[in-house]
Design an enzyme around this catalytic site. Structure first.
Site, PDB file in Angstrom:
ATOM      1  N   SER A 170       0.839  -1.204   0.000  1.00  0.00           N
ATOM      2  CA  SER A 170       0.000   0.000   0.000  1.00  0.00           C
ATOM      3  C   SER A 170       0.872   1.253   0.000  1.00  0.00           C
ATOM      4  O   SER A 170       1.645   1.453  -0.935  1.00  0.00           O
ATOM      5  CB  SER A 170      -0.951  -0.056   1.199  1.00  0.00           C
ATOM      6  OG  SER A 170      -2.009   0.851   1.035  1.00  0.00           O
ATOM      7  N   ASP A 206      -9.227  -7.120  -2.921  1.00  0.00           N
ATOM      8  CA  ASP A 206      -8.739  -5.823  -2.437  1.00  0.00           C
ATOM      9  C   ASP A 206      -9.813  -4.755  -2.644  1.00  0.00           C
ATOM     10  O   ASP A 206     -10.142  -4.398  -3.786  1.00  0.00           O
ATOM     11  CB  ASP A 206      -7.455  -5.432  -3.166  1.00  0.00           C
ATOM     12  CG  ASP A 206      -6.727  -4.273  -2.512  1.00  0.00           C
ATOM     13  OD1 ASP A 206      -7.391  -3.401  -1.937  1.00  0.00           O
ATOM     14  OD2 ASP A 206      -5.484  -4.247  -2.589  1.00  0.00           O
ATOM     15  N   HIS A 266      -6.951  -6.406   0.848  1.00  0.00           N
ATOM     16  CA  HIS A 266      -5.874  -5.412   0.874  1.00  0.00           C
ATOM     17  C   HIS A 266      -4.921  -5.795   2.006  1.00  0.00           C
ATOM     18  O   HIS A 266      -5.196  -5.538   3.180  1.00  0.00           O
ATOM     19  CB  HIS A 266      -6.466  -4.021   1.111  1.00  0.00           C
ATOM     20  CG  HIS A 266      -5.455  -2.924   1.006  1.00  0.00           C
ATOM     21  ND1 HIS A 266      -4.896  -2.560  -0.195  1.00  0.00           N
ATOM     22  CD2 HIS A 266      -4.902  -2.112   1.943  1.00  0.00           C
ATOM     23  CE1 HIS A 266      -4.047  -1.563   0.008  1.00  0.00           C
ATOM     24  NE2 HIS A 266      -4.025  -1.288   1.291  1.00  0.00           N
TER      25      HIS A 266
END
Length: 471
Positions: free
Chosen positions: A44, A140, A177
């Site tokens: 991320s 995600d 995620h």
């Protein structure tokens, strides 16, 4: 017992408590680690920072892992006025750079080209030689597939056709995620495979750390799944933020580094930098990222030092309430954040310099007949396979052959280094591969045959987090 004796006992106990308490973090030690063999990965915001750092210092970074992240200069902080320097990058970062579609790749190419031309980042020929792993989880719900597509597109541009096998892009795992781990049985405190929540470490039966490290370095020794022989050390990050204090850069006071025992004893080692994502710093999830993401088990048996720098949240200036890495210029408010001069990039580089300060030049490997490499298919997606083989001193170029159902091998590419991503494959199909060193225009002995099946193509996922995992 007399009053004097009680007093002396109390003082002794107090002193003992001080001695037994946690030691203050010290600066990093130097090791025999060649800075030119370093690598970096992140999830991320850490993935965006990994792209920035790996591009700025590409002469030192031989491989990059991009987990749920996007292209270089995605947030596009650039101009000198407050509106463009503060508001627009945040809008990009929380909008198009997460939910997509991201900015046109041509803008990233132009910025990288300009910064390389000005000397603010390393020449981009070094990016053209990097090994790159990119990942998007089917479930995600935070970063869209189009964003990781752009990260892959950024690298394809600079790798070119000659080095296309340097990029492996995995899009067929049902993760949310997260950084993905293989845990059996599942660890309490970590997530189910399709989760999109703290601590953003999902258990999918997929050893992401091992796959990306082997894509970068070639086939490695098996990880240590038992008691690690190396040591996790705390270190003082303020040494590396000077002249600023850590808070001014939204960085934690303390970072972590895992040092294998052989590295501590002076063996030749390498450094991998592992960057957490937003809300994964020590203040939010304690040492979950440092201890539970799988890097240390591989590092312990493969001469790898793992550096875990730490951010911290800040609610005023700099404004970073979720402890993200600075990939939209919340510290610098200008485009230097994607260059060597960026405040956080400069800090991480100072840490890397410290860890590699005692590198001893390795002697040139003696010429020897090429041996047969040991080949492994370390991962497959629906349309690609990631191949890695054992390192052979003095051998840098390899020819890769593939056979399908007919069993007939044909050359599909060449590679520099010890891994190759074979792309354009058919889903749910069985393939075999061989690899051999290129020696004086000819070929050395062929490796063993490695066989693997590609995965099924995932069905469209319109509600990430609730779609089939399908691993």
């Amino acid at each position: 017992m007399s009053v004097g004796t009680l007093r002396r006992t109390a003082i002794a106990l107090t002193c003992a408590g001080i001695v037994a308490g946690p030691a203050l973090a010290e600066p990093l030690s130097g090791y025999n680690a060649d800075i030119g063999k370093s690598s970096i990965s992140g999830i991320s915001s850490g993935a965006f920072m990994a792209v920035q750092f790996g591009t700025a210092w590409s002469s030192a970074i031989k491989g990059v892992g991009v987990i749920a992240g996007g292209q270089y200069w995605c947030a596009q902080a650039d101009a000198n006025d407050f509106i463009n320097n503060f508001t627009l990058p945040i809008l990009h970062a929380t909008g198009s750079c997460m939910s997509g579609p991201p900015p046109a790749l041509s803008t990233s190419f132009a910025k990288a080209d300009a910064k390389a031309a000005s000397g603010d980042i390393d020449p981009l020929r070094f990016v053209s030689a990097q090994k790159v792993y990119v990942f998007h989880g089917i479930n995600d719900a935070v970063v869209a597939r189009s964003v990781t597509d752009a990260a892959a597109g950024f690298y394809r541009h600079y790798l070119g056709e000659a080095n296309r096998g340097n990029l492996y892009y995995q899009t067929a795992i049902g993760a949310g995620h997260s950084l993905v781990v293989a845990r059996e049985p599942h660890l309490p405190g970590l997530n189910a495979c399709n989760d999109n929540k703290i601590p953003y470490i999902d258990q999918c039966g997929y050893d992401q750390a091992g796959i990306l490290l082997q894509h970068i370095y070639g086939a490695l020794n098996a990880p240590n799944r038992g008691q690690l022989t190396g040591t996790m050390k705390r270190f003082d990050q303020s040494v590396y933020t000077r002249p600023h204090d850590t808070g001014a850069l939204s960085l934690g006071d303390t970072g972590y580094v895992f040092v294998p025992r052989d590295c501590a004893d002076g063996a030749a080692c390498r450094v991998h930098i592992a960057l957490h994502g937003c809300k994964q710093d020590f203040g939010e999830i304690d040492r979950r990222f440092v201890d539970d993401t799988g890097y240390n088990a591989w590092a312990d048996t493969n001469h790898l030092i793992v550096l875990y720098p730490q951010t911290k949240s800040s609610s005023f200036l700099p404004f970073n309430p979720q402890a993200c890495w600075d990939w939209w210029s919340y510290v610098d408010h200008q485009d230097s954040y994607v260059t060597k001069a960026g405040s956080q990039i400069r800090t991480i580089k100072a840490m890397l310099d410290a860890l590699t300060a005692r590198a001893v030049p390795a002697p040139a490997p003696a010429a020897a007949p090429a041996a047969a490499p040991a080949l492994t298919a370390i991962d497959t997606s629906d349309t690609a396979a990631d191949l890695a083989w054992t390192r052979q001193d003095g051998q840098l170029a390899y020819r890769i052959s593939r056979a399908g159902a007919d069993g007939q091998f044909s050359v599909v590419g060449t590679a520099a280094g010890f891994s190759f991503a074979d792309t354009g494959l058919t889903p749910r199909s069985l393939y075999s591969w061989r690899v051999s060193a290129i020696v004086n225009g000819g070929e050395g002995p062929a490796s063993n045959e490695a066989t693997a099946a590609t995965r099924a193509t995932p069905a469209p996922c319109n509600s990430p987090g609730s779609c089939p995992i399908g691993n």
